[in-house]
Structures are given as structure tokens and as C-alpha cells.
Enzyme design. Structure first.
Site, short mmCIF file in Angstrom:
data_model
loop_
_atom_site.label_atom_id
_atom_site.label_comp_id
_atom_site.label_asym_id
_atom_site.label_seq_id
_atom_site.Cartn_x
_atom_site.Cartn_y
_atom_site.Cartn_z
N LYS A 58 0.80 -1.23 0.00
CA LYS A 58 0.00 0.00 0.00
C LYS A 58 0.83 1.28 0.00
O LYS A 58 0.37 2.32 -0.48
CB LYS A 58 -0.94 0.00 1.20
CG LYS A 58 -2.12 -0.96 1.09
CD LYS A 58 -3.14 -0.48 0.09
CE LYS A 58 -4.43 -1.28 0.18
NZ LYS A 58 -5.46 -0.74 -0.74
N SER A 316 0.59 -9.89 -0.75
CA SER A 316 0.43 -8.43 -0.71
C SER A 316 0.67 -7.79 0.64
O SER A 316 0.88 -6.58 0.72
CB SER A 316 -0.96 -8.04 -1.21
OG SER A 316 -1.96 -8.72 -0.47
#
Length: 423
Positions: A58, A316
Site C-alpha cells: 500500500k 500483498s
């Protein structure tokens, strides 16, 4: 006209984002997984964004978005909403750029994610029971104060930043032909799809891009089927990082044009994936980061007639609450048949419990907990209820333990049904 020119985010924008991020982010490693390769029958590699700064991908999109703000916008500060990873990415980017950040997080957010966001210097406000409620409050605050709202996925700069993972992946693993990753709002999948599809086209080869959602938080399959954004009534999954009830409009536009498929996985498969990654690959990954591995474990690619030669899974994120990890590990072991809980009624006389202990020991299982109860509404006088947690070696071994107990007159009832019955 090429697809590149019709998409809301271009390959050139992703390449520019990579230059912006080069001195800021970690170039995360890509690791070969022997265990997953053996299971799939082809080579499997893991792109370890769980080792990224702030623990997830992110920070890439957040930094690219915020680096393009004007001095006047930076002075107004930024506001965002997240269950954890986007919050930390925004907080870290804001700290690096000298911008004041206010982050709205849902009331049930994991404490480690809450504290990590504060540690980066952001002001954290707890609001609402879900990320969607926190998002609504963050937008209200932005409208009221003039702070710049940094959306977690529905912005071109965010998508471009996330897409830089695709460029790295191709440099590290040029032979890759299939890439899997988790999908929540869609920013990661959209950005990586542009990078892989456009760069693959330049190289004259096709790279399949597959999105994976938790079955209990899968907004993309119905939206793609309807060719319109379809909100979910409820979202309930251990994969809080992708627990998004409505796709982003920009990511949706890209995904429906470029992505080969969006598939779903069960909660049991998610738990098993975390255990496999921890035990076989020595990697701590949060549930949202493990959905691609869960799809491999469930055999989902074959069900969709996808037969890769070289697969990459983007892990992720790695921001998982240790308490959640304990629960997930236990669920994952149960799904693999390696953790068994049984309940039995016994006569309250000497030797009954010793007999059960002997049978379990001779069956080569290990008792991790035993609860012995004499009082309860369902108990008759002279009866005892016992609940036993056992470590076993798989479904076949669990059945052996149960058969051995039944052979000596006991009636064990399985109380953990994760992964299907072993009775």
C-alpha cells in the site's frame, strides 16, 4: 488504437511511478516455493510484498499519490480510511513527505495495525464498525476541512503506484506466464494487470492475470457478470485487507478489460494457506495476502482450465494480529486434518480416562487440552463429559484415532468440523 491509450492509467504512468518510488520503497524479493510447485505440478514463485516497508504494497500507491500534491494541498493535510494496510502506507508516506495525516479506522481494527499507524506519526480516529463506514466519515471530514482525501484504490495515481509491482515482477521473473493476487477494491489488480499486459504485449507474449477474492467478500464476480458495480449486502472474512463490499469504479474499468479471471476461495483454504506459508516457506503473511496461495491449494486454476508453467503469487501484506494468527493457525491445522477436537460421555468411575489416554497414546496422537465436566444439563448422574484437543498427522490419522476409540466401546463426537468430516 492500442488498449494502453484507452485505459484510465497508462504503462508510462506506472513507469514514472517506479522512478518516483525507487529511493523510497524496498525492492521486495521473489522466492521459489518447492512445496507449492510440487502440489501444482509446475513452478511457483512468491513475490514477497509482505516484506515491504510498512508491511504491505500500500505504501507504493499512497506515496505516488501524495508526492504529486501541490504545496497548498500538502499544507491542508491528508485524510484516509483503512483497516490497516492503507492506513500505514498513508502514514508512512505522510511522514516522509512532511504532511499531516488523519486516518479513520473501524472500531474493531487489530491493535498492532492501529499502533503501527500511530507510530508513523498519523492521527488515528476510530469510527464505525466497517471500513465503508470509516471511509464515509473520512470523506465527510475532507469536505468539511479541505484535507485531501487519499482513496485506498479508486485513483489513477494509487493504481499506478501499485502497478510498479508488476514491473518488478517481470524483471525478477521474465518467464512468468500466470500471476495471482488478492482483490479488494481492485487497485492492486488493476495496476499490476496494466503493467503485465502492456509490457507483455511489447515483448510479444501473453501473461495471464488472475484476481482472487474471499468467497464471503467477493464483489467482483457479480459486478463483472452484470458489467456494473454491484454492492454486497454483507462482508465477512478473516481477510480484512480485502473485505471491500463495492469495487472501485476506475479499477473495475481496467479489470473488466484486462484481467483474465477473478476467482474465489473459502475461509478454510485461507487458513490452510497461512499455515503452509508459515510452515513450508517461513513467511508471515496476512489472510488477504495469502488468497493466491489458497487458490493454488484448492486447485482452483485447474477448475478454471488454467494450466500455468510458471506462476507467481503476490503476497500483498504481512500485517496480521498475533491473536488472529493463533486462531487462523488452529483453523488451518483443522482444515488439513492436523487438529482434532472430540467430545465423549464416560461413566464416572476410575480407569475410564486412563483407558482413553492409552488409546490416544497408542494411536500416536498428542493431547493438547482436556476438559473434564461432571455438571451440566445434558449429563446424567454418574456420567462425565470430556472434551479433548488432539494434534494429529492428517485426515487419515484422525480417522485412525477415532476408529481405535470406537473399537474399545467409546463414542467420540467431532466438535471441530473445519475442512470436512473425518468420521
Amino acid at each position: 488504437m492500442s488498449k494502453e491509450t484507452t485505459l484510465p492509467v497508462s504503462l508510462e504512468a506506472i513507469e514514472e511511478a517506479a522512478e518516483v518510488l525507487a529511493p523510497i520503497i524496498a525492492r521486495t524479493p521473489i522466492e521459489h516455493s518447492r512445496a507449492l510447485s510440487q502440489q501444482l505440478g509446475s513452478e511457483v514463485f512468491l513475490k514477497c510484498e509482505n516484506l515491504q516497508k510498512a508491511g504491505s504494497f500500500k505504501v507504493r500507491g499512497a506515496f505516488v499519490r501524495m508526492s504529486k500534491l501541490s504545496d497548498e494541498e500538502k499544507a491542508r493535510g491528508v485524510v484516509a480510511a483503512s483497516a490497516g494496510n492503507h492506513a500505514q502506507g498513508v502514514a508512512q508516506a505522510a511522514s516522509h513527505l512532511g504532511i499531516q495525516a488523519r486516518i479513520y479506522m473501524p472500531l474493531g481494527v487489530a491493535l498492532p495495525k492501529l499502533q503501527a499507524t500511530r507510530d508513523h506519526g498519523a492521527e488515528v480516529v476510530l469510527h464505525g464498525a466497517t471500513v465503508d463506514e470509516a471511509l464515509a466519515e473520512a470523506k465527510r471530514y475532507a469536505d468539511e476541512t479541505g484535507a485531501v482525501f487519499v482513496h485506498p484504490f479508486d485513483h489513477p495515481d494509487i493504481i499506478a503506484g501499485q502497478g510498479t509491482i508488476g514491473l518488478e515482477l517481470l524483471e525478477q521473473l521474465p518467464e512468468v506466464d500466470t500471476v495471482l493476487m488478492g482483490v479488494g477494491g481492485g487497485g492492486l489488480l488493476a495496476g499490476v494487470a496494466i503493467a503485465l499486459k502492456e509490457r507483455g504485449r511489447q515483448l510479444g507474449r501473453e501473461i495471464k492475470v488472475i484476481g482472487v477474492q474471499a468467497a464471503n467478500a467477493a464483489a467482483y464476480p457479480p459486478s463483472l457478470a452484470a458489467d456494473a458495480l454491484v454492492p454486497l449486502d454483507t462482508v465477512h472474512t478473516i481477510a480484512d485487507g480485502i473485505a471491500v463490499g463495492l469495487p472501485g469504479q476506475l479499477p473495475f474499468t481496467i479489470i473488466k478489460e484486462l484481467v483474465d479471471d477473478v476467482i474465489t476461495v473459502s475461509e478454510d483454504a485461507l487458513a490452510r494457506a497461512l499455515v503452509v506459508l508459515l510452515e513450508r516457506n517461513k513467511l508471515v503473511v496476512e489472510p488477504a495476502g495469502a488468497v493466491g496461495v489458497a487458490a493454488l491449494l484448492e486447485g482452483t486454476l485447474a477448475q478454471h482450465n488454467i494450466n500455468p508453467q510458471t506462476t507467481a503469487v503476490i503476497l500483498s501484506g504481512g500485517n496480521i494480529d498475533p491473536l488472529l494468527m493463533l486462531k487462523v493457525i488452529q483453523r488451518g491445522l483443522s482444515a488439513a486434518g492436523r487438529f482434532l477436537t472430540i467430545r465423549m460421555m464416560l461413566p464416572d468411575r476410575p480407569g475410564a480416562l486412563a483407558a482413553i489416554s492409552r488409546i490416544i497414546a497408542e494411536s500416536d496422537a498428542n493431547v493438547t487440552r482436556l476438559d473434564h465436566t461432571r455438571i451440566g444439563g445434558a449429563l446424567s448422574m454418574g456420567d462425565v463429559a470430556i472434551t479433548i484437543d488432539l494434534e494429529t498427522k492428517g485426515h487419515e490419522h484422525s480417522r485412525l484415532v477415532l476408529d481405535n476409540l470406537r473399537a474399545e466401546g467409546f463414542d467420540p463426537q467431532i466438535t471441530n468440523t473445519v475442512g470436512g468430516s473425518v468420521a
